[in-house]
Write an enzyme that holds these catalytic residues in place. Structure first.
Site, PDB file in Angstrom:
ATOM      1  N   HIS A  24       0.789  -1.235   0.000  1.00  0.00           N
ATOM      2  CA  HIS A  24       0.000   0.000   0.000  1.00  0.00           C
ATOM      3  C   HIS A  24       0.822   1.285   0.000  1.00  0.00           C
ATOM      4  CE1 HIS A  24      -0.369   0.329   4.707  1.00  0.00           C
ATOM      5  NE2 HIS A  24       0.813  -0.130   4.337  1.00  0.00           N
ATOM      6  N   HIS A  25       2.148   1.189   0.047  1.00  0.00           N
ATOM      7  CA  HIS A  25       2.975   2.398  -0.024  1.00  0.00           C
ATOM      8  C   HIS A  25       3.447   2.703  -1.447  1.00  0.00           C
ATOM      9  CE1 HIS A  25       2.897   2.657   4.254  1.00  0.00           C
ATOM     10  NE2 HIS A  25       3.609   1.564   4.437  1.00  0.00           N
ATOM     11  N   CYS A  26       3.108   1.852  -2.407  1.00  0.00           N
ATOM     12  CA  CYS A  26       3.561   2.072  -3.776  1.00  0.00           C
ATOM     13  C   CYS A  26       2.446   2.695  -4.601  1.00  0.00           C
ATOM     14  CB  CYS A  26       3.988   0.748  -4.410  1.00  0.00           C
ATOM     15  SG  CYS A  26       4.727   0.950  -6.045  1.00  0.00           S
ATOM     16  N   GLN A  41      -0.324   4.388   7.235  1.00  0.00           N
ATOM     17  CA  GLN A  41      -1.168   5.022   6.228  1.00  0.00           C
ATOM     18  C   GLN A  41      -0.867   4.435   4.842  1.00  0.00           C
ATOM     19  OE1 GLN A  41      -0.107   9.095   5.527  1.00  0.00           O
ATOM     20  NE2 GLN A  41      -1.510   9.305   3.806  1.00  0.00           N
ATOM     21  N   ASN A  51      -0.464   5.309   1.725  1.00  0.00           N
ATOM     22  CA  ASN A  51      -0.289   6.505   0.889  1.00  0.00           C
ATOM     23  C   ASN A  51      -0.116   6.216  -0.594  1.00  0.00           C
ATOM     24  OD1 ASN A  51       2.302   5.397   1.624  1.00  0.00           O
ATOM     25  ND2 ASN A  51       3.249   7.260   0.850  1.00  0.00           N
TER      26      ASN A  51
END
Length: 337
Positions: A139-141, A180, A182
């Site tokens: 979920h950070h990519c 988060q 992001n």
């Protein structure tokens, strides 16, 4: 139709896993905070408990460059051909000294397989009512930038594939990883058809203020939050979210880095708290007749594999997952209320 989408046997469960999900990098992975064998350990625990057999698992195809270009820019994918760039994303400095051909095989290929698994799990969830990729959740990519151990935007890809090939219109992302999300948030800024509920520790990475603009229901938690407060906020907010928005499918990013003593999450959720968390999310989807796809995402303690395996067993014991397709899963998004 994409080669990442294919039909499975009726006797198979939509549990997606490939034995090459696991990362082996000349032993260097032992010095990384992430358990690079987590995914295989989950499957082995389920096998040892006679919960699954090898035959019932669904083996995904690897996402290739054409698949990745549906979301990623050519410039970003080209950047992964430099070991130093990959080392920054993976947070393994020694990787910058390794020839890229080996980085591709030992690290990025497993990540592309997990990405293919997330995309396939989205299709299977629509057909069966649920699916679990025993991996994924990067979920950070975003489309243009990796980070936080996340080299590919599998959540964005999962959703884009559903829109392209399955006429899905409205998607809800429920992100309960400690961090988060992001990456996909940046990808879906200004996209009202994607409703994002993100519940995370506000004091830790990535603190991405721009990405927060995509969150429709933001629950920012303090360090050391415990089970009771966590579950009260989850129940209140997920119920409210499902009153505000009616998705065709729910993407559940089920990170276990909320666990007590996790070195990166800094929260105090118990083993049973995680199991009850997953149970509640699946309960809500079943009650609202919403297909759900679960990704395992972050979790940096060796014991998280057993917690995830126990949670999957609990979901079956509570009749929230199983081999029988839900009667609503065969309906098209256009006809689902």
């Amino acid at each position: 139709m994409s080669r990442l989408y294919f039909d499975i046997r009726e006797d198979q469960w939509p549990l997606v896993y490939h034995d090459k999900y696991n990362v082996s990098f000349c032993g260097f992975e032992k010095f990384h905070v992430f358990d690079s064998k987590k995914w295989g350990n989950i499957v082995q625990i389920l096998k040892d408990a006679n919960f699954i057999s090898v035959d019932c698992l669904v083996k995904p195809n690897e996402a290739n460059e054409d698949d990745l270009l549906i979301v990623h820019t050519k410039k970003y994918l080209k950047s992964l051909k430099w070991s130093t760039n990959v080392a920054i994303i993976a947070e393994v400095p020694i990787m910058s000294c390794v020839p890229n051909v080996f980085v591709q095989r030992a690290y990025l290929k497993p990540m592309r397989l997990q990405t293919g698994g997330s995309i396939l799990a989205g299709k299977l969830a629509l057909e069966r009512g649920w699916a679990i990729n025993i991996g994924g959740g990067f979920h950070h990519c975003s489309s243009t930038k990796g980070g936080g151990f996340c080299p590919y935007a599998d959540i964005t890809l999962l959703i884009k594939f559903l829109v392209m090939y399955r006429s899905v219109q409205n998607v809800m992302i429920v992100d309960l990883d400690a961090h988060q999300g992001n990456g996909y948030e940046r990808d879906f800024l200004g996209v009202p058809e994607v409703y994002i509920m993100d519940m995370y520790n506000k004091y830790i990475y990535p603190k991405d203020e721009k990405a927060k603009g995509a969150i429709r229901r933001k629950i920012e938690l303090n360090n050391r939050v415990e089970d009771l407060e966590y579950m009260v906020k989850l129940r209140q907010n997920l119920k409210a979210a499902l009153k505000e928005f009616k998705p065709d499918i729910l993407v559940y990013n089920a990170g276990t880095d909320i666990l007590d003593d996790d070195p990166l999450g800094h929260m105090h959720i118990s083993d049973i708290g995680i199991i009850k968390r997953d149970e509640f999310v699946f309960e809500m989807c079943k009650a609202h007749k919403i297909p759900i796809v679960m990704l395992t995402s972050g979790g940096y303690l060796r014991k998280t594999a057993r917690i995830i395996a126990n949670s999957i067993v609990n979901l079956k014991n509570k009749n929230l997952i199983g081999n029988e397709p839900r009667n609503f899963a065969e309906r098209t998004p256009e006809t689902r209320e």
